[in-house]
Design an enzyme around this catalytic site. Structure first.
Site, short mmCIF file in Angstrom:
data_model
loop_
_atom_site.label_atom_id
_atom_site.label_comp_id
_atom_site.label_asym_id
_atom_site.label_seq_id
_atom_site.Cartn_x
_atom_site.Cartn_y
_atom_site.Cartn_z
N ARG A 1 -8.03 0.05 5.57
CA ARG A 1 -8.09 -1.35 6.01
C ARG A 1 -6.73 -1.97 6.25
NH1 ARG A 1 -12.32 -0.03 3.68
NH2 ARG A 1 -10.84 1.12 2.45
N THR A 2 -5.83 -1.86 5.27
CA THR A 2 -4.58 -2.61 5.37
C THR A 2 -3.77 -2.11 6.57
OG1 THR A 2 -4.67 -2.71 2.97
CG2 THR A 2 -2.62 -3.43 4.01
N LYS B 1 13.04 14.61 2.56
CA LYS B 1 14.33 15.33 2.62
C LYS B 1 15.38 14.64 1.77
CE LYS B 1 13.32 16.25 7.49
NZ LYS B 1 13.72 15.80 8.83
N ARG C 1 3.69 -0.10 2.60
CA ARG C 1 2.95 0.22 1.36
C ARG C 1 3.64 1.41 0.72
NH1 ARG C 1 -3.50 1.07 0.70
NH2 ARG C 1 -3.32 -1.22 0.74
N HIS D 1 -0.49 -7.06 -3.92
CA HIS D 1 -1.06 -6.82 -2.58
C HIS D 1 -1.30 -8.21 -1.98
CE1 HIS D 1 -3.09 -4.99 0.66
NE2 HIS D 1 -3.92 -4.18 0.03
N1 CP Z 1 -8.17 -3.08 0.39
C1 CP Z 1 -7.27 -2.13 0.71
O1 CP Z 1 -6.07 -2.25 0.41
O2 CP Z 1 -7.80 -1.09 1.38
P1 CP Z 1 -6.97 0.16 1.92
O3 CP Z 1 -6.42 0.89 0.71
O4 CP Z 1 -7.95 0.98 2.69
O5 CP Z 1 -5.85 -0.36 2.77
#
Ligand code: CP
Length: 348
Positions: free
Chosen positions: A57-58, A86, A107, A135
């Protein structure tokens, strides 16, 4: 806050007025996210979408959000495909990628890593999730969803009752959402988890200091009653020392149609940041609720696009220009966002 050119690293940087501004801009993005209108306001801009940890999703919704504003996306989708393997440092990676991009989403599995990366970046960085820490864009889309869902039942965030269920120790989404809710008033939190996976004490303490009521329990059934929203989470297997340890907790707390009917008040909004763990031994949110009108999980995921479009528009300072390049789409879209059910079922 002045969003222009700013890193978005933590929910702690927002005031309530900032959140209202983000939500106001997100609302203006709905016709683009629903592909009823097109804007090219970010034409020529590049998003560096750096994902050193799995994501559906993110990563995709940030990418879609940028594309929908007219920009292009370049991605790293696996640490193994980057030169970090590396021995390249986050500092060097940030200096290089920020030369290729106008904004970066990142991320990474380590708490604090996105802030470290941002210090070396020459362009704004948005935290797409750093370890168990935060998040922020998920918390914003969660709150946007809660606000919309409650409003449809004449309820508000101020004064709401919310139950958070599952792995509250490792779940960065519940950490960020709780901290965002510090800005609201008189909320009752019921935190349902195994004792070993409870919400960090610092967050509980902050909630109480802000005047919220907090009740912690490992008894799911009693904790479910009298809530406006139930927010479920997955056991975060990847944060445990071993899969065997995670397995101890998997399947301990489950919501299905029968439990919902027995213990939740009618219209309790069901949320989950997703992914839900649909394996038989886990199944914290059962498929038998998929058609339930209070199941907001897919509307919640859809809302990720408008909230992330709003963040890009604010950080790159184009909010006032979006409409100027807007036009109607030429393809068929009718109905896609009107219902929360798959197309096949709509046709039957
Ligand atoms: N909600 C969320 O962070 O989903 P993903 O890990 O799929 O990005």
């Amino acid at each position: 806050m002045n969003f222009s050119g700013t890193h978005i690293l933590s929910v702690k940087q927002f005031t309530r007025a900032d959140i209202e501004r983000i939500f106001e801009v997100a609302g203006r993005m709905e016709s683009y996210a629903e592909r009823r209108k097109i804007t090219r306001v970010m034409e020529g801009a590049i998003l560096g979408n750096m994902f050193f940890e799995p994501s559906t999703r993110t990563r995709v919704s940030f990418g879609c959000a940028f594309n929908l504003l007219g920009g292009q996306v370049r991605e790293i989708t696996d640490v193994k495909s980057s030169s970090i393997t590396k021995g390249e440092s986050l500092y060097d990676t940030a200096r290089v990628i920020s030369g290729y991009s106008d904004v970066i989403v990142m991320r990474h599995p380590q708490s604090g890593s996105v802030s470290e990366f941002a210090k070396a970046s020459r362009v704004p960085v948005i935290n797409g999730g750093d370890g168990t820490n935060e998040h922020p864009s998920q918390a914003l889309l969660d709150l946007y969803t809660i606000s919309k869902e409650l409003r449809s039942n004449d309820r508000n965030i101020d004064g709401m009752h919310i139950a958070m269920v599952g792995d509250l120790k490792h779940g960065r989404t519940v950490h960020s959402l709780s901290q965002l809710l510090l800005l609201y008033e008189n909320i009752r939190f019921t935190l349902i988890s195994p004792t070993e996976l409870c919400m960090p004490e610092s967050i509980v303490s902050d909630l109480r200091t802000a005047g919220h009521q907090v009740h912690e329990t490992d008894d799911m059934e009693s904790g479910l009653s009298d809530n406006d929203t139930v927010y479920l989470t997955r056991i975060q297997e990847e944060r445990f020392d071993s899969k065997l340890e995670a397995a101890i907790y998997r399947g301990r707390f489950r919501l299905n149609q029968a439990i919902y009917t027995r213990h939740c008040q009618p219209n309790t909004v069901i949320m989950h940041p997703l992914p839900r763990d649909s394996r038989k031994e886990a199944n914290e949110l059962d498929n038998d609720l998929n058609q339930h009108p209070s199941l907001a999980i897919f509307r919640q995921a859809d809302n990720g696009v408008v909230v992330r479009m709003a963040l890009f528009a604010l950080v790159l300072d184009v909010v006032q220009l979006v409409e100027e390049s807007a036009r109607d789409v030429t393809w068929h879209t009718k109905g896609r966002f009107e219902k929360n059910i798959p197309l096949q079922s709509q046709q039957n």
